[in-house]
Motif scaffolding. Structure first.
Motif, PDB file in Angstrom:
ATOM      1  N   ARG A  68       0.851  -1.156  -0.017  1.00 14.31           N
ATOM      2  CA  ARG A  68      -0.009   0.069   0.250  1.00 14.31           C
ATOM      3  C   ARG A  68       0.818   1.217   0.076  1.00 14.31           C
ATOM      4  O   ARG A  68       1.829   1.409   0.904  1.00 14.31           O
ATOM      5  CB  ARG A  68      -0.893  -0.070   1.221  1.00 14.31           C
ATOM      6  N   CYS A  96       4.800   4.834   1.904  1.00 13.09           N
ATOM      7  CA  CYS A  96       4.291   3.479   2.607  1.00 13.09           C
ATOM      8  C   CYS A  96       4.784   3.485   3.912  1.00 13.09           C
ATOM      9  O   CYS A  96       5.615   4.078   4.503  1.00 13.09           O
ATOM     10  CB  CYS A  96       4.807   2.262   1.694  1.00 13.09           C
ATOM     11  N   THR A 102       1.830  -8.486  -0.098  1.00 15.76           N
ATOM     12  CA  THR A 102       1.229  -7.517   0.912  1.00 15.76           C
ATOM     13  C   THR A 102       1.204  -7.983   2.170  1.00 15.76           C
ATOM     14  O   THR A 102       0.462  -9.248   2.492  1.00 15.76           O
ATOM     15  CB  THR A 102       0.129  -7.003   0.335  1.00 15.76           C
ATOM     16  N   THR A 140      -4.216   2.890   4.467  1.00 11.38           N
ATOM     17  CA  THR A 140      -2.796   2.767   3.385  1.00 11.38           C
ATOM     18  C   THR A 140      -1.729   3.105   4.319  1.00 11.38           C
ATOM     19  O   THR A 140      -0.867   2.229   4.717  1.00 11.38           O
ATOM     20  CB  THR A 140      -2.612   3.944   2.497  1.00 11.38           C
ATOM     21  N   TRP A 156      -7.583   3.188   2.651  1.00  9.78           N
ATOM     22  CA  TRP A 156      -6.916   2.291   1.542  1.00  9.78           C
ATOM     23  C   TRP A 156      -8.300   2.065   0.619  1.00  9.78           C
ATOM     24  O   TRP A 156      -9.353   1.529   0.831  1.00  9.78           O
ATOM     25  CB  TRP A 156      -6.528   0.955   1.985  1.00  9.78           C
ATOM     26  N   ASP A 198      -7.213  -2.604  -4.417  1.00  8.15           N
ATOM     27  CA  ASP A 198      -6.179  -2.772  -5.434  1.00  8.15           C
ATOM     28  C   ASP A 198      -7.117  -3.577  -6.273  1.00  8.15           C
ATOM     29  O   ASP A 198      -7.844  -4.423  -6.269  1.00  8.15           O
ATOM     30  CB  ASP A 198      -5.222  -3.644  -4.790  1.00  8.15           C
TER      31      ASP A 198
END
Length: 395
Positions: free
Chosen positions: A64, A75, A226, A248, A257, A260
């Motif tokens: 993220r 990040c 992730t 995020t 967030w 994705d």
């Protein structure tokens, strides 16, 4: 310096009690603990003429990231990574590392660790400096990946682009077809996995998210990875991982967030060690909270195979009479069965065996070391092969 975050000692106590009655039991009251952070690394890199900005199409992100000032991509979660494939003989990068460590991986091999300024742990965008990543490489195609190997409590990392030598060029780097996500606490974040023994305490210098079981399993399958893990976090009722999962940048409540495009194929939830450290939580409430979190994950990734895991630090030795290992196993197996009975056959139970300190050693504050993480990765890989039919990627 002091960093305020919850000591992930709940798992520590479980193991410590089985090793020696003389070991002091760490607190888990949310108080500050002293952390050792690496010193500022002098910036010795020279600028190179071919600029590859952070938003270049050839730059690939794993994990993220949020776009911040001066187009920096920021990040915080462990194992967040930036990858560039290029034709050339070297590369430098503009990075704001703060109190973190960033691993440089060149053509699949870790080559160096970059460090930043420990005084910038609290900065949203740490001061960006120019770092040398590789030089003198054979002429040809190469791949460089930068991996944040420390967790969110050590702050953010900012990436502002690569630079390449004259005549070099960035190449498209397609994302892997497979994706694995791990959600957990200090174990999944790599707390102390590079420490020599349990006598060491939390240090950025001994945390390596690249060498955790989840990251190793993902590399075994050539999968994108992730990780949403934070030391000391629980499933329920307080200091929970679910309460920051949707961010995020997990220390920023406004950093939402958005999801994705590539959904994870495999999700592993490893949250129970901290919950059972002082006795089993109230069953119905804990089970309900776990189900609610699984429902959120299922909504985000409808086709993912989900593993509900019991970690290697939890056992029946602590607290005395608490039967933490047995009860956590029963709670999680109940959750999995209820999901299966409701028609979700892609939810599985996965138990990591209790770490063997006598034969394998142990990391900082009794956390799993690299030997145990390797064994956990093997267990995770075997489960994925069995349940999804995946075969390891060709190296």
């Amino acid at each position: 310096m002091k960093l305020s975050f919850l000591l992930p000692a709940l798992g520590l106590s479980l193991v410590a009690a089985t090793v020696s009655a003389q070991e002091p039991l760490p607190s888990d009251d949310g108080s500050s603990i002293t952390t050792v952070v690496t010193k500022v690394q002098p910036s010795k890199a020279s600028p190179l003429p071919v600029a590859i900005p952070a938003d270049h199409a050839a730059v690939r992100y794993s994990g993220r990231f949020e776009k911040k000032e001066d187009a920096a991509m920021v990040c915080a979660w462990p194992a967040s990574a930036v990858t560039l494939r290029f034709q050339g003989t070297g590369a430098v990068a503009n990075l704001g590392i703060g109190g973190n460590r960033v691993l440089v991986v060149v053509d699949g091999k870790p080559v160096k660790v970059l460090t930043g300024n420990s005084q910038e742990v609290g900065k949203v965008v740490p001061t960006v400096r120019l770092y040398s990543l590789a030089e003198g490489l054979p002429a040809g195609e190469h791949t460089i990946t930068l991996v944040k190997i420390t967790e969110a409590n050590l702050g953010n990392v900012a990436f502002s682009g690569f630079q390449l030598p004259e005549g070099a060029a960035a190449k498209e780097s397609p994302a892997p077809e497979r994706k694995i996500q791990v959600i957990g606490d200090s174990i999944s974040a790599g707390y102390g996995n590079e420490a020599a023994s349990q006598k060491e305490h939390f240090s950025a210098e001994t945390q390596n998210a690249y060498l955790t079981y989840g990251a190793m399993a993902a590399r075994a399958f050539g999968a994108d990875y992730t990780c949403q893990a934070w030391s000391g976090r629980t499933m329920w009722p307080k200091f929970t991982l679910p309460e920051v999962y949707g961010r995020t940048l997990p220390r920023d409540a406004a950093s939402v967030w958005a999801g994705d495009a590539k959904k994870p194929d495999v999700i592993l939830v490893n949250l129970c060690t901290n919950d059972f450290s002082k006795g089993a939580p109230e069953e119905e409430a804990w089970v309900a909270a776990y189900h609610a979190f699984l429902a959120q994950l299922r909504k985000e990734a409808p086709d993912a195979t989900i593993y509900c895991a019991q970690g290697p630090m939890i056992n029946d030795g602590y607290p005395a009479g608490g039967q933490a290992g047995t009860k956590s196993r029963l709670y999680i197996q109940r959750i999995v069965k209820e999901c299966n009975d409701a028609g979700d056959a892609k939810v599985h139970y996965l138990e990591f065996p209790t770490q063997n300190i006598a034969t394998d050693g142990v990391g900082a504050d009794y956390h799993p070391n690299l030997v145990t993480h390797r064994k956990m990765a093997d267990k995770f890989v075997a489960a994925i092969k069995q349940d999804l039919g995946w075969e390891p990627a060709k190296q």
